[in-house]
Write a protein that holds these residues in place. Structure first.
Motif, PDB file in Angstrom:
ATOM      1  N   PHE A   1     -75.346 105.002  60.617  1.00  0.00           N
ATOM      2  CA  PHE A   1     -74.855 105.178  59.521  1.00  0.00           C
ATOM      3  C   PHE A   1     -73.270 105.220  59.429  1.00  0.00           C
ATOM      4  CE2 PHE A   1     -72.892 108.067  56.303  1.00  0.00           C
ATOM      5  CZ  PHE A   1     -73.563 107.895  55.072  1.00  0.00           C
TER       6      PHE A   1
ATOM      7  N   LYS B   1     -65.875  99.753  54.824  1.00  0.00           N
ATOM      8  CA  LYS B   1     -64.469 100.063  54.444  1.00  0.00           C
ATOM      9  C   LYS B   1     -63.630  98.770  54.952  1.00  0.00           C
ATOM     10  CE  LYS B   1     -64.269 104.395  52.792  1.00  0.00           C
ATOM     11  NZ  LYS B   1     -63.849 104.701  51.362  1.00  0.00           N
TER      12      LYS B   1
ATOM     13  N   ALA C   1     -70.559 102.688  57.433  1.00  0.00           N
ATOM     14  CA  ALA C   1     -69.809 103.172  56.496  1.00  0.00           C
ATOM     15  C   ALA C   1     -68.374 102.619  56.816  1.00  0.00           C
ATOM     16  CB  ALA C   1     -69.700 104.627  56.587  1.00  0.00           C
TER      17      ALA C   1
ATOM     18  N   LEU D   1     -77.198 105.039  52.398  1.00  0.00           N
ATOM     19  CA  LEU D   1     -75.591 104.805  52.148  1.00  0.00           C
ATOM     20  C   LEU D   1     -75.426 104.188  51.170  1.00  0.00           C
ATOM     21  CD1 LEU D   1     -72.670 104.904  53.169  1.00  0.00           C
ATOM     22  CD2 LEU D   1     -73.433 102.940  54.651  1.00  0.00           C
TER      23      LEU D   1
ATOM     24  N   PRO E   1     -63.804 106.707  60.117  1.00  0.00           N
ATOM     25  CA  PRO E   1     -64.874 107.541  60.285  1.00  0.00           C
ATOM     26  C   PRO E   1     -65.442 108.130  59.096  1.00  0.00           C
ATOM     27  CG  PRO E   1     -63.161 108.408  61.548  1.00  0.00           C
ATOM     28  CD  PRO E   1     -62.503 107.498  60.501  1.00  0.00           C
ATOM     29  N   ALA E   2     -66.464 107.805  58.402  1.00  0.00           N
ATOM     30  CA  ALA E   2     -66.881 108.641  57.326  1.00  0.00           C
ATOM     31  C   ALA E   2     -67.351 109.923  57.715  1.00  0.00           C
ATOM     32  CB  ALA E   2     -68.148 107.848  56.477  1.00  0.00           C
ATOM     33  N   LEU E   3     -68.045 110.128  58.760  1.00  0.00           N
ATOM     34  CA  LEU E   3     -68.795 111.249  59.280  1.00  0.00           C
ATOM     35  C   LEU E   3     -67.617 112.015  60.222  1.00  0.00           C
ATOM     36  CD1 LEU E   3     -72.316 110.143  60.287  1.00  0.00           C
ATOM     37  CD2 LEU E   3     -71.473 111.275  58.272  1.00  0.00           C
ATOM     38  N   SER E   4     -66.640 112.329  59.618  1.00  0.00           N
ATOM     39  CA  SER E   4     -65.364 112.950  60.155  1.00  0.00           C
ATOM     40  C   SER E   4     -65.181 114.176  60.690  1.00  0.00           C
ATOM     41  CB  SER E   4     -64.171 112.763  59.066  1.00  0.00           C
ATOM     42  OG  SER E   4     -64.611 113.018  57.715  1.00  0.00           O
ATOM     43  N   GLY E   5     -66.103 114.568  61.828  1.00  0.00           N
ATOM     44  CA  GLY E   5     -66.220 115.761  62.156  1.00  0.00           C
ATOM     45  C   GLY E   5     -65.108 116.239  63.304  1.00  0.00           C
TER      46      GLY E   5
ATOM     47  N   VAL F   1     -68.532 113.304  66.200  1.00  0.00           N
ATOM     48  CA  VAL F   1     -68.782 114.147  64.916  1.00  0.00           C
ATOM     49  C   VAL F   1     -68.329 115.608  65.523  1.00  0.00           C
ATOM     50  CG1 VAL F   1     -70.131 114.420  63.017  1.00  0.00           C
ATOM     51  CG2 VAL F   1     -70.132 112.152  64.160  1.00  0.00           C
TER      52      VAL F   1
END
Lengths: 392, 392
Positions: A85, A93, A89, A118, A229-233, A258
């Motif tokens: 994922f 972009k 993602a 997604l 990073p879409a999963l921006s932890g 993440v």
């Protein structure tokens, strides 16, 4: 051959290291040490004193060496599905004017599911397009944002040509994402040479990290500072302990971290990865092919009920061999009951993995002897209902 | 009081269980057993024979009891950050005509970062709106799709009123998502009663699951069959082992599973969760408040350099007490060097967690005596540079 480094049950021939690798002997003691001396004694200070915070990058470097990636280009965490994922993602972009994720129907379903999720989230005309493995390279048209493929087919072992497909993807202006689930530790991979933008994988198969061991992600170093990073932890933040209210991505591959890293699981994996320090991947590949060729030859000679489902050319296979058999599910259970562990994939695939670190030529012959007995006497007829109830 | 169930270093007073819980004695032996007897002996068949496949739901039920959720409404996996993303994505799909995620600036930054990442992915006018904790309830306007809040502020311990805010969210037609990171195992939570749609949390703090232990997600049972999983991994599929090419979400909370579950980490957590079987959360809360009140009273009497940063009313605090002190970072390091473990949060918060399972009244008094010594003699002046280099 490092069979002494593994804890394998007496009398078992384990041809399923392509699904879950066996236990390296180093894991138990190392884990016990981490639990007692690090978590138990250092508690919160273990994040720094025991090096937990850097572990995703440190273990990432161990994986990087196995897949031909430079130091600092791989980071560990989450699961393979999550890493798919993340990579997808970020890839989309990079091609904001394109709307297509291209894959093939030989891909592991979870990769397709993650892409589907997604696409469903994004709407805006995004599309997951799926071709057959033979046709996918020709289907890389100029509307494709990202090509997502698994190098080794989980059913047949069929191998994609990473170099050639990546070149085609790039020629069409697409980003390339490789899933190395059945490649890492199975055969030599040259990520740097293939120039793909992203790669992901898991570590519980050939790398023997244990059930559900963490995934990994590779980003080509020249793009690592621009991948979004879409999963921006928080642990992908440039300064996680500043507790800013806004996200600023970390440097390079660090931004693909993440949440809080799974230290216990990473510690098991790190211990397992020590085994690979002196493994020559070219020699491992030669040994793997020799085992596979022997298996095919002996099965075709002694077990005519089975039909080869893998490519016949060893250069076109990963490190597994699959055979078709209509009653394969039940037959596999009868085989497992006799200590030869392979697995089954619907509708009719009996799958056998070859892992030269702990499987030798004599194991192959012994496995074929038992397979011949099971098949010749239809041993599953007696027991299939009992077995079916136990193993789904 | 279950201090005998934990392995705590001799002479250490551990007031940081709100960050990383200490090691329950049961974890090491159970993990060793899982490694040797399950992974080592059962290998791939452990997924069924050892119950690994059901572990995320089984451990989820153990967590559910702690947070007032019904059986079958919580599942484990991934990290808290990933679970935040899952919940937010599903929540937004439930209010397709709205575009605002509302939160507060007392939320843990990673929750805000994950929302920011989701908003950046979606585009289409989505927005993360952040208010102060005092103003957030009033800011739930009719354009808000989802209200995302952490019940207990990670810095001050300030407690949101879950019931009241959830009612406000629902009155405005918004979905409510609670982060229980500092609540689960810290105080009684009544998820069923509060009627929020989603809740998420982590298990390495008060639940003592170990560094980086898995996250959890709750979906209100009446919505669990309609929540859309954006992170649609294979283990959330209705029939993962059919290997369909298309995703069909699993039943209920199972669809919130993503990739292959982290069995080793879940096994550590499961062993740690056994401790909670007979814990009365109301009694735990009373004990926690008594410890906190004692700490505040003794600190304010003996250590005038510190200023209370937590709400004075114990009903408005979680299970931690924070004090402000300009040189708090260095002072905390000096305190830690003397065996009293708290932690520091920028810019000036010295944070102390109170966990009645292993902290008693005598520990509180001893901690305050050492704190008084450190503060009175400015013990950090000598050593702060050395310590700063070691602990960031």
């Amino acid at each position: 051959m490092r069979k002494d480094a593994f804890s394998l049950p007496e009398g078992m021939i384990y041809l399923d290291g392509n699904s879950l690798g066996p236990l390296p002997k180093a894991v138990g003691p190392r884990l016990q040490e981490m639990i007692a001396d690090e978590w138990g004694e250092m508690l919160i200070t273990g994040w720094n004193r025991a090096g937990w915070m850097e572990q995703p990058a440190r273990v990432g470097n161990m994986v990087a060496r196995i897949v031909g990636a430079p130091e600092g280009s791989v980071v560990m965490g989450d699961t393979l599905s999550i890493k798919v994922f993340q990579a997808l993602a970020a890839a989309l972009k990079m091609r904001p004017e394109r709307r297509v994720i291209l894959s093939d129907n030989g891909n592991f379903p979870s990769d397709l599911y993650m892409a589907e999720g997604l696409v469903g989230l994004l709407e805006q005309g995004y599309e997951l397009r799926t071709k057959s493995p033979e046709d996918v390279a020709e289907a890389i048209t100029e509307d494709v944002a990202v090509v997502m493929l698994t190098q080794v087919d989980y059913r047949s072992g069929r191998l994609h040509d990473m170099q050639a497909i990546t070149e085609k993807a790039h020629a069409a202006g697409a980003v390339m994402l490789w899933d190395l689930a059945h490649s890492a530790g199975a055969l030599p991979v040259d990520l740097a040479g293939c120039k793909c933008e992203f790669a992901v994988g898991c570590t519980y198969k050939y790398l023997n990290g244990g059930p559900g061991a963490p995934g990994f992600i590779y980003v080509r170093p020249d793009l690592a500072d621009e991948a979004e990073p879409a999963l921006s932890g928080w642990l992908g933040h440039r300064q996680p302990f500043e507790f800013d209210l806004n996200y600023t991505p970390g440097k390079g591959i660090e931004r693909m971290r993440v949440g809080t890293p799974p230290v216990i699981a990473l510690t098991a994996l790190e211990a397992a990865m020590e085994l690979w320090t002196d493994v020559d991947m070219q020699a491992l590949r030669r040994a793997s092919i020799a085992l596979q060729e022997q298996f095919i030859e002996e099965v075709e000679r002694d077990v005519p009920q089975l039909t080869l489902a893998s490519p016949r050319d060893p250069q076109e296979r990963g490190s597994q061999v699959s055979f078709r058999f209509e009653e394969g599910y039940a037959a596999m259970q009868a085989l497992i009951a006799r200590g030869v562990i392979g697995d089954f994939r619907a509708p009719d695939i009996m799958r056998f993995g070859f892992t030269p670190l702990y499987i030798a030529s004599a194991d192959v012959s012994a496995a074929v002897r038992i397979l011949r007995e099971v098949m010749g006497q239809r041993l599953w007829d007696d027991e299939k209902y009992r077995i079916r109830a136990r193993v789904t």
